[in-house]
Design a protein around this motif. Sequence first.
Motif, short mmCIF file in Angstrom:
data_model
loop_
_atom_site.label_atom_id
_atom_site.label_comp_id
_atom_site.label_asym_id
_atom_site.label_seq_id
_atom_site.Cartn_x
_atom_site.Cartn_y
_atom_site.Cartn_z
N GLY A 15 33.75 -2.93 10.82
CA GLY A 15 33.57 -3.96 9.82
C GLY A 15 32.11 -4.31 9.63
N ILE A 16 31.84 -5.06 8.58
CA ILE A 16 30.48 -5.51 8.29
C ILE A 16 30.42 -7.01 8.53
CG2 ILE A 16 28.70 -5.75 6.51
CD1 ILE A 16 29.81 -3.22 5.22
N PRO A 17 29.68 -7.46 9.52
CA PRO A 17 29.68 -8.89 9.87
C PRO A 17 29.05 -9.74 8.78
CG PRO A 17 27.98 -7.73 11.10
CD PRO A 17 28.79 -6.68 10.40
N LEU A 18 29.49 -10.97 8.69
CA LEU A 18 28.92 -11.88 7.71
C LEU A 18 27.44 -12.14 7.98
CD1 LEU A 18 31.78 -14.50 7.19
CD2 LEU A 18 31.20 -12.49 5.82
N ASP A 19 27.01 -11.89 9.20
CA ASP A 19 25.59 -12.06 9.49
C ASP A 19 24.72 -11.11 8.68
OD1 ASP A 19 23.42 -13.31 10.96
OD2 ASP A 19 23.20 -11.37 11.96
N ALA A 20 25.28 -10.00 8.23
CA ALA A 20 24.51 -9.11 7.36
C ALA A 20 24.11 -9.83 6.09
CB ALA A 20 25.33 -7.85 7.04
N GLY A 40 31.74 13.49 2.26
CA GLY A 40 30.49 14.09 2.69
C GLY A 40 29.57 13.07 3.33
N ALA A 41 28.53 13.56 3.96
CA ALA A 41 27.60 12.68 4.68
C ALA A 41 26.84 11.80 3.71
CB ALA A 41 26.61 13.52 5.50
N ALA A 42 26.64 10.56 4.10
CA ALA A 42 25.90 9.60 3.28
C ALA A 42 24.50 9.39 3.84
CB ALA A 42 26.64 8.27 3.21
N HIS A 43 23.59 9.12 2.95
CA HIS A 43 22.21 8.82 3.32
C HIS A 43 21.99 7.32 3.21
CE1 HIS A 43 17.82 8.83 3.36
NE2 HIS A 43 17.83 8.18 2.21
N LEU A 44 21.58 6.69 4.32
CA LEU A 44 21.21 5.28 4.29
C LEU A 44 19.76 5.16 3.86
CD1 LEU A 44 23.87 4.92 5.93
CD2 LEU A 44 22.68 3.10 7.20
N TYR A 45 19.52 4.36 2.85
CA TYR A 45 18.17 4.21 2.33
C TYR A 45 17.30 3.41 3.29
CZ TYR A 45 19.81 6.06 -2.11
OH TYR A 45 20.33 6.87 -3.09
N ARG A 46 16.03 3.68 3.23
CA ARG A 46 15.07 2.94 4.06
C ARG A 46 15.04 1.48 3.65
NH1 ARG A 46 9.43 5.09 3.08
NH2 ARG A 46 8.96 3.70 4.81
N THR A 65 29.95 4.55 6.71
CA THR A 65 29.71 5.81 5.99
C THR A 65 30.15 7.02 6.81
OG1 THR A 65 27.40 5.77 6.76
CG2 THR A 65 27.87 4.87 4.56
N GLU A 66 29.98 6.95 8.14
CA GLU A 66 30.42 8.07 8.98
C GLU A 66 31.94 8.21 8.93
OE1 GLU A 66 28.77 7.40 12.82
OE2 GLU A 66 26.71 7.83 12.17
N ALA A 67 32.65 7.10 8.81
CA ALA A 67 34.10 7.15 8.74
C ALA A 67 34.59 7.75 7.43
CB ALA A 67 34.68 5.74 8.91
N LEU A 68 33.73 7.80 6.43
CA LEU A 68 34.09 8.35 5.12
C LEU A 68 33.59 9.79 4.94
CD1 LEU A 68 33.18 5.17 3.07
CD2 LEU A 68 35.49 6.10 3.32
N THR A 69 32.90 10.31 5.94
CA THR A 69 32.24 11.61 5.80
C THR A 69 33.23 12.74 5.55
OG1 THR A 69 30.37 10.94 7.17
CG2 THR A 69 30.79 13.30 6.98
N ASP A 70 34.36 12.73 6.25
CA ASP A 70 35.30 13.84 6.12
C ASP A 70 35.78 14.02 4.68
OD1 ASP A 70 35.07 14.38 8.76
OD2 ASP A 70 36.98 13.50 9.37
N GLU A 71 35.91 12.92 3.96
CA GLU A 71 36.43 12.99 2.59
C GLU A 71 35.34 13.09 1.54
OE1 GLU A 71 39.48 10.59 -0.44
OE2 GLU A 71 39.38 10.06 1.70
N PRO A 114 26.63 -1.24 11.36
CA PRO A 114 27.89 -1.31 10.63
C PRO A 114 27.93 -0.39 9.41
CG PRO A 114 27.15 -3.51 11.21
CD PRO A 114 26.02 -2.58 11.53
N MET A 115 26.82 -0.25 8.71
CA MET A 115 26.80 0.65 7.56
C MET A 115 26.91 2.10 8.01
SD MET A 115 26.69 -0.89 4.57
CE MET A 115 25.74 0.07 3.37
N GLU A 116 26.32 2.44 9.13
CA GLU A 116 26.47 3.79 9.67
C GLU A 116 27.92 4.05 10.06
OE1 GLU A 116 23.70 4.13 12.87
OE2 GLU A 116 22.07 4.85 11.56
N TRP A 117 28.56 3.07 10.71
CA TRP A 117 29.97 3.22 11.07
C TRP A 117 30.81 3.47 9.82
CZ3 TRP A 117 33.53 -0.33 9.14
CH2 TRP A 117 34.86 -0.05 9.47
#
Length: 223
Positions: free
Chosen positions: A11-16, A59-65, A51-57, A46-49
């Motif tokens: 999940g993505i915490p509200l602190d984000a 493809g790999a995602a790039h997190l912007y700087r 996007t990685e969970a969506l990779t199989d369907e 959390p964003m890595e978690w």
Amino acid sequence: MDGHGGASAEGIPLDALDFFEELAAENTRTWWQAQRARWEESVREPMEWLTEALTDEFGAAHLYRPQRDVRFSHDKSPYKDHQGALAATVPGVGWYVQVSATGLMTGGGFHPTGPDQTARYRAAVDAPATGQALEAVVHRLVGQGWETGGEAVRTRPRGVPADHPRLDLMRHKHLVVSRQHGAPDWLATDAVLDHVRADWRAVRPLVEWMTEHVGASQTPHRR
């Protein structure tokens, strides 16, 4: 929003959201460095978690700087007010997800990395078969509550007649759709994965159209 919730395993915490709200008030390197561990825990991980969970369907995602490119901007704020990630089929085309002070946003489409992509996009919109196919996809998404966006000319591109049947689409230099979710109860739970996956599946026909008819730029902008 109360306190610093920290990142949950899923999940993505509200602190984000709190992080970006506070960043807007003090967008400085000093503040960022003092809050860097919090950014890692509440935003990046959390964003890595997700996007990685969506990779199989998708493809790999790039997190912007997180840093902004301020070389040609009047706004010299060093950090972006959001964290985005793109799962691209080809450069500039794909699925997007973002978290900011206003909450979660999902989307997809294309943002050109070179001018030839816009030229191919407009040629495909102009052609009846491919243009009508895109029109149907966009109409369906708008009916589902998606918003269209992307840079567009005010009147019409040079050489395009005023009575073109798909003038609204022809105006676009790039085309994206997006959906704003805000901060629903499921944002900080693993259910956020199901919602983003469902949104990306809904956008798949648009991404596939862009991949086939726009494709990768052969004349990319210099960076």
